[in-house]
Enzyme design. Structure first.
Site, PDB file in Angstrom:
ATOM      1  N   SER A  89       0.795  -1.222   0.000  1.00 33.81           N
ATOM      2  CA  SER A  89       0.000   0.000   0.000  1.00 33.81           C
ATOM      3  C   SER A  89       0.827   1.270   0.000  1.00 33.81           C
ATOM      4  O   SER A  89       0.377   2.317  -0.481  1.00 33.81           O
ATOM      5  CB  SER A  89      -0.935   0.008   1.216  1.00 33.81           C
ATOM      6  OG  SER A  89      -0.198  -0.137   2.423  1.00 33.81           O
TER       7      SER A  89
ATOM      8  N   HIS B  32      -1.228   6.045   6.397  1.00 34.25           N
ATOM      9  CA  HIS B  32      -0.569   5.930   5.099  1.00 34.25           C
ATOM     10  C   HIS B  32      -0.190   7.327   4.602  1.00 34.25           C
ATOM     11  O   HIS B  32      -0.872   8.306   4.934  1.00 34.25           O
ATOM     12  CB  HIS B  32      -1.483   5.262   4.069  1.00 34.25           C
ATOM     13  CG  HIS B  32      -1.603   3.784   4.230  1.00 34.25           C
ATOM     14  ND1 HIS B  32      -2.510   3.210   5.087  1.00 34.25           N
ATOM     15  CD2 HIS B  32      -0.921   2.761   3.653  1.00 34.25           C
ATOM     16  CE1 HIS B  32      -2.386   1.888   5.023  1.00 34.25           C
ATOM     17  NE2 HIS B  32      -1.433   1.590   4.159  1.00 34.25           N
TER      18      HIS B  32
END
Length: 340
Positions: free
Chosen positions: A47, A254
């Site tokens: 990711s 993230h």
């Protein structure tokens, strides 16, 4: 006079030949041909490579969360590379091996990869450490991740990197590490990371980067460490390059768009291509314009990509905390009233 007449007749003859199709003028190269000539780029990994956290993803029929704002897309757009964007949210080393390496060939020019965090269970560790101290075994969760990183991960990475080199013998390969997520502060009301938890989590990031660097260097790959670049831009800093607890939850912890454009992009592109790339308006537009084409390319792999299991941070819920309070004999109502 005769020479001039001969030149005129020759020009007329050439024009006539073109008209009847016996002589053709070279066609301008297509954009695909231009990209192929510039370089073939395959982006592998998890990711942190796919662009999860940027809140905008290509419609490829998967949960890979591939974004045109990711550093791979921006690099390819700026340099005119032909990109095969295989990185996928949730990917572990075995997923890269089974579902992504097939994109590599002897003609692949550039490769980037980040992987290992999901193997170490970072999403589960964050989930544990986000609990209040009385409910959490953050130290135990971090210790378990560190043990895996030190003992099992080096072998997995070594085997993976060997496979990459076999499949792409002529490629420039850049292995990308992870940034520290925290800088000693948790400003999210739904999570309970203590400064000690954050320090332990950051130390685990330093460890996985160190192990990854060693494995990459052994195979002759270049390692990029983003820790220094992201310093001052962690969760809850004045300008975040990493999301804190977010909605939807998949965006949590993230790098956001700034994390890719200002954090990863100049670092990775500089090492990969020799010249750092900037996320100019033109580059962003070029990357966005390629979204449909990239989506069509990735749809070819969709059946395989759908087998990759998302690895999601799970925030503390009131119901879960009430259950834990019963298990640990904690007065939940008193605690809840105090924190609220």
């Amino acid at each position: 006079m005769k020479q001039r007449l001969f030149r005129v007749l020759a020009a007329v003859a050439a024009t006539s030949l073109v008209t009847v199709g016996l002589v053709t003028t070279p066609a301008a190269p297509s954009s695909a041909a231009q990209s192929a000539a510039a370089g073939s780029y395959v982006a592998l990994g998890d990711s942190y490579s796919s662009g999860t956290g940027t809140r905008s993803y290509i419609a490829d029929g998967t949960e890979c969360l591939r974004s045109t704002y990711a550093y791979a897309s921006l690099t390819a757009a700026a340099k005119g590379y032909s990109l095969n964007f295989r990185a996928c949210s949730g990917a572990v080393v075995s997923d890269v091996t089974s579902s992504q390496l097939s994109a590599l060939t002897s003609t692949t020019t550039y490769v980037t990869i980040s992987v290992g965090g999901n193997d170490a269970g970072f999403a589960d560790v964050l989930t544990e450490c986000a609990l209040p101290a009385w409910a959490s075994d953050c130290a135990g969760a971090v210790a378990g991740a560190r043990s895996f990183i030190s003992s099992a991960l080096p072998g997995r990475l070594s085997t993976l990197y060997a496979s990459i080199r076999t499949r792409a013998p002529n490629a420039k390969v850049v292995v990308v590490g992870y940034p520290k997520i925290f800088m000693g502060e948790d400003c999210n009301v739904a999570t309970f990371f203590s400064p000690e938890d954050e320090a332990a989590l950051n130390d685990a990031v330093v460890l996985i980067n160190s192990v990854t660097r060693t494995a990459a260097s052994t195979r002759g790959f270049t390692f990029v460490d983003p820790v220094s670049r992201f310093t001052g831009h962690a969760v809850c800093d004045s300008t975040e390059w990493i999301n804190g607890f977010s909605s939807p939850v998949q965006e949590s912890y993230h790098p956001n768009r700034l994390g890719h454009s200002n954090g990863y992009l100049p670092l990775v592109s500089g090492v990969l291509t020799g010249t750092s790339v900037a996320a100019t308006a033109a580059v962003l537009a070029e990357a966005k314009d390629g979204a449909e084409e990239q989506a069509r390319l990735q749809q070819r792999y969709a059946v395989t990509d759908r087998q990759i299991e998302p690895k999601l941070f799970q925030p503390p819920t009131k119901a879960r905390l009430q259950e834990l309070a019963k298990e640990k004999d904690v007065d939940f109502d008193a605690w809840w009233a105090d924190v609220r």
